[in-house]
Scaffold this motif. Structure first.
Motif, mmCIF file in Angstrom:
data_model
loop_
_atom_site.group_PDB
_atom_site.id
_atom_site.type_symbol
_atom_site.label_atom_id
_atom_site.label_comp_id
_atom_site.label_asym_id
_atom_site.label_seq_id
_atom_site.Cartn_x
_atom_site.Cartn_y
_atom_site.Cartn_z
ATOM 1 N N LEU A 1 -4.571 -0.376 2.447
ATOM 2 C CA LEU A 1 -4.361 -0.597 1.018
ATOM 3 C C LEU A 1 -3.530 -1.851 0.766
ATOM 4 O O LEU A 1 -3.778 -2.595 -0.195
ATOM 5 C CB LEU A 1 -3.678 0.621 0.393
ATOM 6 C CG LEU A 1 -4.524 1.886 0.282
ATOM 7 C CD1 LEU A 1 -3.649 3.076 -0.119
ATOM 8 C CD2 LEU A 1 -5.661 1.705 -0.712
ATOM 9 N N SER A 2 -2.557 -2.100 1.628
ATOM 10 C CA SER A 2 -1.718 -3.297 1.448
ATOM 11 C C SER A 2 -2.525 -4.573 1.665
ATOM 12 O O SER A 2 -2.279 -5.598 1.013
ATOM 13 C CB SER A 2 -0.506 -3.257 2.384
ATOM 14 O OG SER A 2 -0.877 -3.457 3.740
ATOM 15 N N GLY B 1 0.836 -1.190 0.000
ATOM 16 C CA GLY B 1 0.000 0.000 0.000
ATOM 17 C C GLY B 1 0.869 1.238 0.000
ATOM 18 O O GLY B 1 1.792 1.347 0.828
ATOM 19 N N ASN C 1 -1.790 -3.818 -11.716
ATOM 20 C CA ASN C 1 -2.400 -2.533 -11.422
ATOM 21 C C ASN C 1 -2.776 -1.814 -12.716
ATOM 22 O O ASN C 1 -2.054 -1.873 -13.716
ATOM 23 C CB ASN C 1 -1.411 -1.677 -10.619
ATOM 24 C CG ASN C 1 -2.074 -0.477 -9.974
ATOM 25 O OD1 ASN C 1 -2.419 0.489 -10.634
ATOM 26 N ND2 ASN C 1 -2.247 -0.544 -8.668
ATOM 27 N N TYR D 1 2.599 1.796 -11.856
ATOM 28 C CA TYR D 1 2.513 0.885 -10.716
ATOM 29 C C TYR D 1 2.581 -0.565 -11.171
ATOM 30 O O TYR D 1 3.138 -1.424 -10.474
ATOM 31 C CB TYR D 1 1.235 1.147 -9.913
ATOM 32 C CG TYR D 1 1.316 2.413 -9.092
ATOM 33 C CD1 TYR D 1 1.948 2.427 -7.853
ATOM 34 C CD2 TYR D 1 0.776 3.613 -9.570
ATOM 35 C CE1 TYR D 1 2.041 3.591 -7.106
ATOM 36 C CE2 TYR D 1 0.863 4.781 -8.829
ATOM 37 C CZ TYR D 1 1.495 4.766 -7.599
ATOM 38 O OH TYR D 1 1.589 5.928 -6.864
ATOM 39 N N ASN E 1 1.293 -7.204 -5.477
ATOM 40 C CA ASN E 1 0.119 -6.396 -5.826
ATOM 41 C C ASN E 1 0.198 -5.066 -5.092
ATOM 42 O O ASN E 1 0.331 -5.052 -3.854
ATOM 43 C CB ASN E 1 -1.173 -7.107 -5.438
ATOM 44 C CG ASN E 1 -1.500 -8.270 -6.358
ATOM 45 O OD1 ASN E 1 -0.770 -8.561 -7.298
ATOM 46 N ND2 ASN E 1 -2.603 -8.941 -6.085
ATOM 47 N N GLU F 1 -1.610 -1.317 -4.250
ATOM 48 C CA GLU F 1 -2.730 -0.383 -4.280
ATOM 49 C C GLU F 1 -2.214 0.952 -3.748
ATOM 50 O O GLU F 1 -1.366 0.988 -2.854
ATOM 51 C CB GLU F 1 -3.901 -0.875 -3.432
ATOM 52 C CG GLU F 1 -4.561 -2.144 -3.965
ATOM 53 C CD GLU F 1 -5.260 -1.948 -5.298
ATOM 54 O OE1 GLU F 1 -5.687 -0.795 -5.589
ATOM 55 O OE2 GLU F 1 -5.374 -2.924 -6.067
ATOM 56 N N TRP F 2 -2.708 2.041 -4.291
ATOM 57 C CA TRP F 2 -2.197 3.368 -3.915
ATOM 58 C C TRP F 2 -3.348 4.334 -3.707
ATOM 59 O O TRP F 2 -4.468 4.104 -4.137
ATOM 60 C CB TRP F 2 -1.250 3.898 -4.997
ATOM 61 C CG TRP F 2 -1.876 3.985 -6.358
ATOM 62 C CD1 TRP F 2 -1.961 3.006 -7.300
ATOM 63 C CD2 TRP F 2 -2.548 5.117 -6.914
ATOM 64 N NE1 TRP F 2 -2.626 3.443 -8.416
ATOM 65 C CE2 TRP F 2 -3.004 4.750 -8.206
ATOM 66 C CE3 TRP F 2 -2.807 6.413 -6.454
ATOM 67 C CZ2 TRP F 2 -3.705 5.627 -9.035
ATOM 68 C CZ3 TRP F 2 -3.503 7.291 -7.281
ATOM 69 C CH2 TRP F 2 -3.942 6.898 -8.558
ATOM 70 N N ARG G 1 -5.849 -4.703 1.137
ATOM 71 C CA ARG G 1 -6.788 -4.724 0.017
ATOM 72 C C ARG G 1 -6.125 -5.281 -1.237
ATOM 73 O O ARG G 1 -6.772 -5.966 -2.041
ATOM 74 C CB ARG G 1 -7.273 -3.291 -0.246
ATOM 75 C CG ARG G 1 -8.533 -3.173 -1.059
ATOM 76 C CD ARG G 1 -9.743 -3.542 -0.236
ATOM 77 N NE ARG G 1 -10.961 -3.569 -1.040
ATOM 78 C CZ ARG G 1 -11.372 -4.606 -1.776
ATOM 79 N NH1 ARG G 1 -10.659 -5.703 -1.821
ATOM 80 N NH2 ARG G 1 -12.489 -4.571 -2.452
ATOM 81 N N ALA G 2 -4.833 -5.009 -1.383
ATOM 82 C CA ALA G 2 -4.108 -5.477 -2.560
ATOM 83 C C ALA G 2 -4.095 -6.998 -2.650
ATOM 84 O O ALA G 2 -4.072 -7.564 -3.753
ATOM 85 C CB ALA G 2 -2.679 -4.937 -2.536
ATOM 86 N N ARG H 1 -6.857 -8.900 -4.767
ATOM 87 C CA ARG H 1 -6.829 -8.888 -6.226
ATOM 88 C C ARG H 1 -6.182 -10.170 -6.745
ATOM 89 O O ARG H 1 -5.248 -10.694 -6.132
ATOM 90 C CB ARG H 1 -6.039 -7.677 -6.711
ATOM 91 C CG ARG H 1 -6.241 -7.413 -8.199
ATOM 92 C CD ARG H 1 -5.155 -6.567 -8.841
ATOM 93 N NE ARG H 1 -4.632 -5.511 -8.023
ATOM 94 C CZ ARG H 1 -3.389 -5.048 -8.170
ATOM 95 N NH1 ARG H 1 -2.572 -5.583 -9.049
ATOM 96 N NH2 ARG H 1 -2.963 -4.063 -7.417
#
Length: 280
Positions: free
Chosen positions: A203-204, A192, A216, A221, A251, A253-254, A206-207, A210
């Motif tokens: 975010l980390s 994240g 991404n 990214y 993975n 997410e940002w 949530r990644a 996926r």
């Protein structure tokens, strides 16, 4: 306005807990097999053979992939035109977790208080629940069973903008190399970037929901995901006892952040990257 009863939510969550514990997602399974084909270490090849066979037995016999059936983390997307009736949503989800872990003979690992008495709740509740209100009238549930052999090896680095991309890469590799073989690799690595310290950690996590075959949407990214995967696989950590298959995917997410900040969080998942999904 569409209506859904909490009893349905409880029943679905219970089933999802069992599915996640028993059935390794197909994308992860295929990545393990691909890793076995390219693994250069003879010992690593044997380890990957055992991991793959273990996942096959778990699926065939409805048995947990790992004895650590994790702490349940749930991401909810609740449609703003959906009415939930019959009780409290959080209570319904926790009832589903309790039901699933009891019926599925899954290990209960949650303690009610973290420091002093650490008494087990006996039903793996409460779950960690993240809720987002979205347009529509559906309820989307994403569930993961997060084992703590890998959870304990995550980390957060509060960088400054001047650290840039190289600083992010160094932060991720520092956390991975410190974790070494302890998170039961080959790992799936969630990163994240942005937000605040807590948002980066979210975010980390949530990644990891996926698919590991899905890069991404932002090309920069996506390129960073591929570069980090290559760097991690050069560390020699390998599948538990050394080798070239240290991670299956990275993975990222940002999110937006402050002009003075560049938070970076890493959540590591073991080779049993378990999750289940429903749309009600």
């Amino acid at each position: 306005m569409r209506t859904i009863n909490v009893e349905q939510i409880t029943a679905e969550v219970a089933q999802m807990c069992k599915e996640a514990a028993y059935y390794l997602p197909q994308d992860v399974y295929e990545a393990l097999k691909k890793g076995r084909e390219t693994e250069e270490s003879p010992v690593g090849q044997v380890v990957l053979d055992q991991i793959i066979r273990n996942s096959e037995i778990a699926r065939a016999e409805d048995r947990p992939i790992c004895q650590d059936t994790g702490m349940t983390i749930i991401f909810l997307e609740v449609g703003q035109d959906l009415h939930i009736e019959g009780g409290d949503l959080t209570e319904a989800i926790n009832a589903g977790v309790a039901k699933g872990y009891t019926e599925g003979y899954l290990r209960k690992s949650v303690v009610a208080e973290p420091l002093f008495d650490r008494k087990n709740t006996q039903n793996n509740t409460p779950a960690i629940i993240y809720t987002k209100i979205v347009p529509g009238d559906q309820l989307k549930i994403e569930l993961t069973c997060k084992g703590f052999g890998s959870e304990n090896k995550g980390g957060i680095k509060m960088l400054v903008p001047a650290d840039g991309v190289e600083g992010v890469k160094k932060a991720v590799l520092d956390i991975i190399q410190h974790a070494s073989c302890n998170p039961c690799p080959p790992m799936v690595v969630g990163v994240g970037i942005g937000g605040t310290m807590d948002q980066a950690a979210y975010l980390s996590k949530r990644a990891l929901m996926r698919k590991i075959t899905e890069r991404n949407a932002h090309p920069d990214y996506a390129a960073l995901e591929n570069e980090l995967l290559g760097l991690i696989n050069k560390t020699g950590i390998g599948p538990q006892l050394g080798g070239t298959t240290s991670a299956l995917a990275v993975n990222i997410e940002w999110g937006p952040t402050h002009i003075a900040g560049l938070p970076v969080a890493v959540t590591i998942c073991c080779h049993a990257c378990r999750h289940s999904h429903r749309v009600l």
